[in-house]
Design an enzyme around this catalytic site. Structure first.
Site, PDB file in Angstrom:
ATOM      1  N   TYR A 274       6.651 109.026  40.691  1.00 32.32           N
ATOM      2  CA  TYR A 274       5.992 108.368  39.420  1.00 32.32           C
ATOM      3  C   TYR A 274       7.051 107.999  38.145  1.00 32.32           C
ATOM      4  CZ  TYR A 274       1.308 108.537  41.389  1.00 32.32           C
ATOM      5  OH  TYR A 274       0.012 108.150  41.931  1.00 32.32           O
TER       6      TYR A 274
ATOM      7  N   ARG B 125       8.124 104.701  38.959  1.00 33.80           N
ATOM      8  CA  ARG B 125       7.162 103.712  38.831  1.00 33.80           C
ATOM      9  C   ARG B 125       6.824 103.552  37.145  1.00 33.80           C
ATOM     10  NH1 ARG B 125       1.600 104.523  41.451  1.00 33.80           N
ATOM     11  NH2 ARG B 125       1.149 102.362  41.005  1.00 33.80           N
TER      12      ARG B 125
ATOM     13  N   ASP C 220      -2.059 100.378  34.453  1.00 32.63           N
ATOM     14  CA  ASP C 220      -0.884  99.925  33.591  1.00 32.63           C
ATOM     15  C   ASP C 220      -1.057  99.843  32.338  1.00 32.63           C
ATOM     16  OD1 ASP C 220      -2.289  97.210  33.452  1.00 32.63           O
ATOM     17  OD2 ASP C 220      -1.619  96.908  35.555  1.00 32.63           O
TER      18      ASP C 220
ATOM     19  N   HIS D  51      -9.461 104.738  37.117  1.00 33.61           N
ATOM     20  CA  HIS D  51      -8.367 105.387  38.012  1.00 33.61           C
ATOM     21  C   HIS D  51      -7.459 105.889  37.054  1.00 33.61           C
ATOM     22  CE1 HIS D  51      -9.809 103.206  41.898  1.00 33.61           C
ATOM     23  NE2 HIS D  51     -10.459 103.884  41.330  1.00 33.61           N
TER      24      HIS D  51
ATOM     25  N   GLY E 140      -8.738  90.015  41.036  1.00 40.16           N
ATOM     26  CA  GLY E 140      -7.446  90.777  41.679  1.00 40.16           C
ATOM     27  C   GLY E 140      -8.029  91.936  42.230  1.00 40.16           C
TER      28      GLY E 140
ATOM     29  N   ASN F 147      -9.630  85.722  42.957  1.00 37.72           N
ATOM     30  CA  ASN F 147      -8.639  86.647  43.918  1.00 37.72           C
ATOM     31  C   ASN F 147      -7.643  85.667  44.646  1.00 37.72           C
ATOM     32  OD1 ASN F 147      -8.765  89.475  44.239  1.00 37.72           O
ATOM     33  ND2 ASN F 147      -8.063  88.868  46.316  1.00 37.72           N
TER      34      ASN F 147
HETATM   35  C1  BJW Z   1      -4.272  88.655  43.446  1.00 34.78           C
HETATM   36  C2  BJW Z   1      -3.088  88.088  42.811  1.00 34.78           C
HETATM   37  C3  BJW Z   1      -2.904  87.211  41.836  1.00 34.78           C
HETATM   38  C4  BJW Z   1      -2.685  89.581  44.526  1.00 34.78           C
HETATM   39  N1  BJW Z   1      -4.131  86.767  41.325  1.00 34.78           N
HETATM   40  N2  BJW Z   1      -5.283  88.157  42.860  1.00 34.78           N
HETATM   41  C5  BJW Z   1     -16.838 105.310  50.869  1.00 34.78           C
HETATM   42  C6  BJW Z   1     -16.473 104.710  52.114  1.00 34.78           C
HETATM   43  C7  BJW Z   1     -15.176 104.615  52.389  1.00 34.78           C
HETATM   44  C8  BJW Z   1     -14.279 105.635  51.883  1.00 34.78           C
HETATM   45  C9  BJW Z   1     -14.632 106.448  50.773  1.00 34.78           C
HETATM   46  C10 BJW Z   1     -16.143 106.100  50.183  1.00 34.78           C
HETATM   47  N3  BJW Z   1     -16.048 106.812  49.093  1.00 34.78           N
HETATM   48  C11 BJW Z   1     -15.063 107.622  48.625  1.00 34.78           C
HETATM   49  C12 BJW Z   1     -14.078 107.062  49.634  1.00 34.78           C
HETATM   50  C13 BJW Z   1     -12.724 107.829  49.842  1.00 34.78           C
HETATM   51  C14 BJW Z   1     -11.643 106.955  48.862  1.00 34.78           C
HETATM   52  C15 BJW Z   1     -11.547 105.471  49.395  1.00 34.78           C
HETATM   53  O1  BJW Z   1     -12.315 104.457  48.714  1.00 34.78           O
HETATM   54  N4  BJW Z   1     -11.000 105.289  50.422  1.00 34.78           N
HETATM   55  C16 BJW Z   1     -10.978 103.902  51.011  1.00 34.78           C
HETATM   56  C17 BJW Z   1      -9.657 103.175  50.484  1.00 34.78           C
HETATM   57  C18 BJW Z   1     -10.835 104.002  52.615  1.00 34.78           C
HETATM   58  N5  BJW Z   1     -11.899 107.015  47.807  1.00 34.78           N
HETATM   59  C19 BJW Z   1     -11.401 107.914  46.825  1.00 34.78           C
HETATM   60  O2  BJW Z   1     -11.084 109.041  47.270  1.00 34.78           O
HETATM   61  C20 BJW Z   1     -11.894 108.145  45.444  1.00 34.78           C
HETATM   62  N6  BJW Z   1     -12.271 109.317  45.084  1.00 34.78           N
HETATM   63  C21 BJW Z   1     -13.664 109.563  45.570  1.00 34.78           C
HETATM   64  O3  BJW Z   1     -14.338 109.098  46.177  1.00 34.78           O
HETATM   65  O4  BJW Z   1     -14.035 111.011  45.050  1.00 34.78           O
HETATM   66  C22 BJW Z   1     -15.254 111.327  45.493  1.00 34.78           C
HETATM   67  C23 BJW Z   1     -14.776 112.499  46.563  1.00 34.78           C
HETATM   68  C24 BJW Z   1     -14.315 113.705  46.167  1.00 34.78           C
HETATM   69  C25 BJW Z   1     -13.961 114.584  47.145  1.00 34.78           C
HETATM   70  C26 BJW Z   1     -13.750 114.218  48.348  1.00 34.78           C
HETATM   71  C27 BJW Z   1     -14.126 112.911  48.649  1.00 34.78           C
HETATM   72  C28 BJW Z   1     -14.650 112.006  48.030  1.00 34.78           C
HETATM   73  C29 BJW Z   1     -10.688 107.927  44.446  1.00 34.78           C
HETATM   74  C30 BJW Z   1      -9.823 106.776  44.643  1.00 34.78           C
HETATM   75  C31 BJW Z   1      -8.544 106.691  44.028  1.00 34.78           C
HETATM   76  C32 BJW Z   1      -7.648 105.500  44.186  1.00 34.78           C
HETATM   77  N7  BJW Z   1      -6.357 105.640  43.441  1.00 34.78           N
HETATM   78  C33 BJW Z   1      -5.432 104.687  43.762  1.00 34.78           C
HETATM   79  C34 BJW Z   1      -4.207 105.119  43.099  1.00 34.78           C
HETATM   80  C35 BJW Z   1      -3.890 105.377  41.377  1.00 34.78           C
HETATM   81  C36 BJW Z   1      -2.635 105.949  41.121  1.00 34.78           C
HETATM   82  C37 BJW Z   1      -1.389 105.180  41.388  1.00 34.78           C
HETATM   83  O5  BJW Z   1      -1.476 104.005  41.233  1.00 34.78           O
HETATM   84  O6  BJW Z   1      -0.436 105.813  41.563  1.00 34.78           O
HETATM   85  O7  BJW Z   1      -5.929 103.581  42.752  1.00 34.78           O
HETATM   86  S1  BJW Z   1      -5.485 103.978  45.098  1.00 34.78           S
HETATM   87  C38 BJW Z   1      -5.128 102.197  44.662  1.00 34.78           C
HETATM   88  O8  BJW Z   1      -6.234 101.482  45.170  1.00 34.78           O
HETATM   89  C39 BJW Z   1      -5.203 102.395  43.141  1.00 34.78           C
HETATM   90  C40 BJW Z   1      -6.135 101.001  42.865  1.00 34.78           C
HETATM   91  O9  BJW Z   1      -6.752 101.179  41.586  1.00 34.78           O
HETATM   92  C41 BJW Z   1      -7.084 100.919  43.970  1.00 34.78           C
HETATM   93  C42 BJW Z   1      -7.682  99.852  44.106  1.00 34.78           C
HETATM   94  O10 BJW Z   1      -6.955  99.022  44.733  1.00 34.78           O
HETATM   95  P1  BJW Z   1      -6.902  97.318  44.080  1.00 34.78           P
HETATM   96  O11 BJW Z   1      -6.530  97.293  42.544  1.00 34.78           O
HETATM   97  O12 BJW Z   1      -8.226  96.626  44.496  1.00 34.78           O
HETATM   98  O13 BJW Z   1      -5.627  96.714  44.818  1.00 34.78           O
HETATM   99  P2  BJW Z   1      -5.298  95.871  46.253  1.00 34.78           P
HETATM  100  O14 BJW Z   1      -4.084  95.848  46.553  1.00 34.78           O
HETATM  101  O15 BJW Z   1      -6.341  96.802  47.358  1.00 34.78           O
HETATM  102  O16 BJW Z   1      -6.000  94.472  46.111  1.00 34.78           O
HETATM  103  C43 BJW Z   1      -5.368  93.626  45.320  1.00 34.78           C
HETATM  104  C44 BJW Z   1      -6.034  92.249  45.524  1.00 34.78           C
HETATM  105  O17 BJW Z   1      -5.354  91.554  44.334  1.00 34.78           O
HETATM  106  C45 BJW Z   1      -5.901  91.536  46.805  1.00 34.78           C
HETATM  107  O18 BJW Z   1      -6.939  91.187  47.360  1.00 34.78           O
HETATM  108  C46 BJW Z   1      -4.882  90.293  46.706  1.00 34.78           C
HETATM  109  O19 BJW Z   1      -5.179  89.351  47.440  1.00 34.78           O
HETATM  110  C47 BJW Z   1      -5.100  90.289  45.209  1.00 34.78           C
HETATM  111  N8  BJW Z   1      -3.885  89.373  44.592  1.00 34.78           N
HETATM  112  N9  BJW Z   1      -2.018  88.911  43.702  1.00 34.78           N
HETATM  113  C48 BJW Z   1      -5.421  87.199  42.043  1.00 34.78           C
HETATM  114  N10 BJW Z   1      -1.600  86.916  41.472  1.00 34.78           N
END
Ligand code: BJW
Ligand code: ZN
Length: 242
Positions: A64, A67, A96, A111, A180, A206
């Site tokens: 971190y 980062r 960010d 987040h 995005g 997106n």
């Molecule tokens: C462009 C572009 C350009 C590129 N222009 N576009 C239900 C179903 C399944 C799983 C779960 C569920 N409920 C909960 C879960 C578990 C889990 C989860 O979702 N897992 C799935 C991934 C399978 N969720 C959690 O654990 C969450 N908590 C929770 O549910 O609590 C309840 C609980 C408690 C106890 C036990 C169980 C449950 C917490 C989620 C935390 C996410 N954290 C992160 C890290 C943050 C810290 C860090 O960065 O260090 O957050 S992970 C990461 O993903 C980050 C982001 O905010 C998040 C979303 O990602 P994002 O922003 O969508 O990025 P990408 O890369 O996925 O997509 C980018 C897009 O942009 C792409 O499509 C590109 O094409 C596009 N793009 N360039 C426009 N120029």
């Protein structure tokens, strides 16, 4: 399609934006799930989970720290400027703070943020962090647990105040602009589905089609920094051309 998106947004009086890492891609910050994304190089079970942190607090803190340094030099891009000059509520998954830097006012951070540390034992102690000079792992001055970035890791609940604010914004919205995000991470992605159930128009911008594409009223595939100024009627510096 741009004109259709523009008309929908112009006709809305309570529009909400919902953003992910793609919003900041053109500011030089990596996304997570793209081929060159963060999770292609680093295991989220190690770097974005409580277990990973408790197993190797030094290693995760060092990651971190690196980062944070890379975030220090990142500047808002045309997409942030365009959003900031709209009067939308901005619900973002991004840690960010580039929307703040662009001058956006109403921002909900689902987040967490990278420029704050908090006590891992949740005693309530938190500190602002200068991301250009981030600290190494250290102890909470109040309870001696480790300090950690105030971000949400997998398996952790989202901050209740922010989650409630996001749900309220979606419940009161008459349009959702999704920018995005892969829509893969829950419960954040559930907000897009809630908007769809409410039958409000959803504009998706997106780089690639995603699992939320079928929910879109209008989908624009391309770069946020090119498309948002066009659909929000602003030039890249943020001043209106309308
Ligand atoms: C462009 C572009 C350009 C590129 N222009 N576009 C239900 C179903 C399944 C799983 C779960 C569920 N409920 C909960 C879960 C578990 C889990 C989860 O979702 N897992 C799935 C991934 C399978 N969720 C959690 O654990 C969450 N908590 C929770 O549910 O609590 C309840 C609980 C408690 C106890 C036990 C169980 C449950 C917490 C989620 C935390 C996410 N954290 C992160 C890290 C943050 C810290 C860090 O960065 O260090 O957050 S992970 C990461 O993903 C980050 C982001 O905010 C998040 C979303 O990602 P994002 O922003 O969508 O990025 P990408 O890369 O996925 O997509 C980018 C897009 O942009 C792409 O499509 C590109 O094409 C596009 N793009 N360039 C426009 N120029
Ligand atoms: Zn503490």
């Amino acid at each position: 399609m741009i004109e259709q998106a523009r008309q929908l947004i112009d006709g809305a009086s309570a529009a909400v934006s919902f953003s992910g890492a793609g919003l900041s891609a053109e500011s030089g910050l990596a996304t997570f799930r793209d081929a060159d994304g963060i999770w292609a190089r680093y295991d989220p079970a190690v770097y974005a989970s409580v277990r990973g942190f408790e197993t190797d607090p030094d290693g995760v803190s060092e990651w971190y720290r690196l980062r944070r340094r890379s975030f220090a030099s990142a500047a808002p891009n045309a997409a942030h400027w365009a959003l900031a000059t709209s009067n939308m509520v901005h619900v973002t998954q991004n840690i960010d703070t580039l929307l703040e830097k662009a001058g956006a006012e109403s921002i909900v951070h689902l987040h967490g943020v990278l420029d704050r540390d908090r006590c891992h034992a949740q005693c309530g102690h938190a500190e602002h962090i200068d991301v250009s000079d981030p600290p190494a792992l250290r102890r909470c001055p109040r309870c001696n647990a480790y300090m950690r970035p105030d971000v949400v890791w997998f398996g952790e609940n989202l901050p209740a105040v922010e989650w409630n604010a996001a749900e309220a914004a979606i419940d009161g919205a008459d349009l959702l602009l999704v920018v995005g995000t892969s829509g893969e991470v829950w419960p954040a992605a559930g907000l897009i589905h809630s908007a769809h159930r409410r039958d409000i128009p959803i504009v998706v911008v997106n780089a690639d089609p995603t699992s939320v594409s079928p929910l879109a009223t209008v989908e624009l595939v391309g770069k946020a920094a090119e498309l948002l100024p066009a659909i929000l009627g602003q030039n890249p510096e943020g001043s209106s051309i309308m």
